[in-house]
Design a protein around this motif. Structure first.
Motif, short mmCIF file in Angstrom:
data_model
loop_
_atom_site.label_atom_id
_atom_site.label_comp_id
_atom_site.label_asym_id
_atom_site.label_seq_id
_atom_site.Cartn_x
_atom_site.Cartn_y
_atom_site.Cartn_z
N GLU A 7 15.77 17.16 11.66
CA GLU A 7 16.49 16.61 12.82
C GLU A 7 17.49 15.52 12.42
O GLU A 7 18.03 14.83 13.28
CB GLU A 7 15.49 16.08 13.84
N GLU A 8 17.73 15.40 11.11
CA GLU A 8 18.69 14.43 10.61
C GLU A 8 19.85 15.15 9.95
O GLU A 8 19.83 16.37 9.77
CB GLU A 8 18.01 13.49 9.60
N GLU A 9 20.86 14.40 9.58
CA GLU A 9 22.01 15.00 8.90
C GLU A 9 21.59 15.44 7.49
O GLU A 9 21.03 14.66 6.72
CB GLU A 9 23.15 13.98 8.80
N LEU A 10 21.83 16.69 7.18
CA LEU A 10 21.44 17.25 5.89
C LEU A 10 22.61 18.02 5.29
O LEU A 10 23.33 18.71 5.99
CB LEU A 10 20.25 18.20 6.04
N ASP A 11 22.78 17.93 3.98
CA ASP A 11 23.75 18.76 3.28
C ASP A 11 23.25 19.04 1.87
O ASP A 11 22.21 18.52 1.44
CB ASP A 11 25.14 18.10 3.26
N LEU A 12 23.98 19.89 1.17
CA LEU A 12 23.58 20.29 -0.17
C LEU A 12 23.40 19.10 -1.09
O LEU A 12 22.44 19.03 -1.87
CB LEU A 12 24.63 21.26 -0.74
N LYS A 19 18.25 32.66 -0.32
CA LYS A 19 19.26 32.21 0.63
C LYS A 19 19.78 30.87 0.14
O LYS A 19 19.08 30.16 -0.60
CB LYS A 19 18.70 32.11 2.05
N ASN A 20 21.00 30.51 0.52
CA ASN A 20 21.50 29.23 0.07
C ASN A 20 20.95 28.11 0.95
O ASN A 20 20.31 28.35 1.97
CB ASN A 20 23.04 29.22 0.02
#
Length: 292
Positions: free
Chosen positions: A18-23, A47-48
């Motif tokens: 529920e938070e901002e997530l990125d690679l 899957k990526n």
């Protein structure tokens, strides 16, 4: 081992859905560069990272649609979508229905139908040393992705004795897999496991003699855990006749299994055969001169 890094990264994702997530954030949590992590994650999970995060957020959103009265807009914002329209487009891609229609129609389908008996779970059977102490059902409330998960649970308090366990399993012919390296994988979630649990895979010859085996005992799952990806990887020898796959639970608790796959992998994916115990031995002879 890369599987341990993948587990660590998925734990991080599940804790921060529920938070901002990125690679970059997830790769940092795993302790790898984002480019190397992206390649490894896709190889092991199929899957990526972006697809995985999106799938898990939509799965959690679908659960809220069915089992809460939270407004669709609030659900969309809770899982990082900038608008209800963006959420609707993404949701429809996976679930084939817009959120409002999914909430109304699927609720009717599952109403009063929370438990499915074993006769309805094609291909699988419950066995083990004490199968009467365990039961299996399809659980529509706990989903890894779009499909309900399979739940294996103890029906009485069972001490964490290695000789007392239940397993959900199936068997099939080895013929088309001979000479190939195969991976049985799935996503597992646990609750209050007092002993241990894990996926397992076994290869037998025509005399039902063991050729290869892994039950994850050396990397078992215990206690309460969120969804994570696990796998058993074995070579299928030319003399193989039967392949067995499943998930086992030793002791008390609940285990959910979702999105299983059985697929060929390259030689760059290491086997997880734990039958020999060789991974715990030194790579060469030790102290042949008896030095102090």
């Amino acid at each position: 081992m890369y599987y341990q890094l993948i587990h660590k990264s998925i734990e991080y994702i599940e804790q921060h859905l529920e938070e901002e997530l990125d690679l970059e954030k997830v790769a940092k949590a795993a302790g790898l560069s984002k480019f190397h992590f992206h390649r490894i994650f896709r190889k092991y999970v199929n899957k990526n990272v972006h697809e995985y995060i999106r799938t898990r957020r939509l799965s959690q959103a679908a659960n809220l649609l069915l089992y809460s009265e939270v407004r669709i807009l609030d659900i969309a914002l809770q899982f990082g979508f900038e608008s209800q329209e963006a959420f609707t487009r993404a949701f429809k891609e996976i679930y084939a229905l817009p959120p409002a229609q999914y909430r109304s129609q699927v609720r009717l389908l599952i109403q009063g139908r929370e438990v499915y008996t074993m006769t309805e779970i094609t291909g699988w059977k419950v066995t083990g040393t004490n199968p009467e102490k365990y039961e299996v059902r399809i659980d529509p409330r706990i989903c890894y992705k779009t499909s309900p998960s399979m739940q294996l649970q103890s029906i009485e308090e069972t001490a964490p004795d290695a000789n007392v366990f239940g397993t959900l399993m199936q068997q099939f012919q080895a013929g088309q897999y001979l000479g190939r390296r195969m991976r049985f994988s799935g996503f597992v979630r646990t609750e209050d496991v007092t002993g241990w649990c894990g996926l397992w895979m076994r290869v037998d010859d025509r005399q039902q003699e063991l050729l290869a085996f892994d039950n994850m005992q050396n990397r078992s799952i215990q206690g309460t855990t969120e969804w994570n990806h696990y796998a058993c990887v074995l070579e299928i020898p030319p003399e193989a006749d039967i392949i067995n796959i499943g998930i086992l639970l030793c002791g008390s608790g609940k285990v959910w299994l979702g999105e299983c796959e059985f697929e060929e992998v390259g030689k760059d994916i290491p086997v997880t055969d734990g039958s020999s115990g060789a991974e715990n031995l030194p790579s060469e002879p030790q102290n042949l001169k008896f030095d102090q």
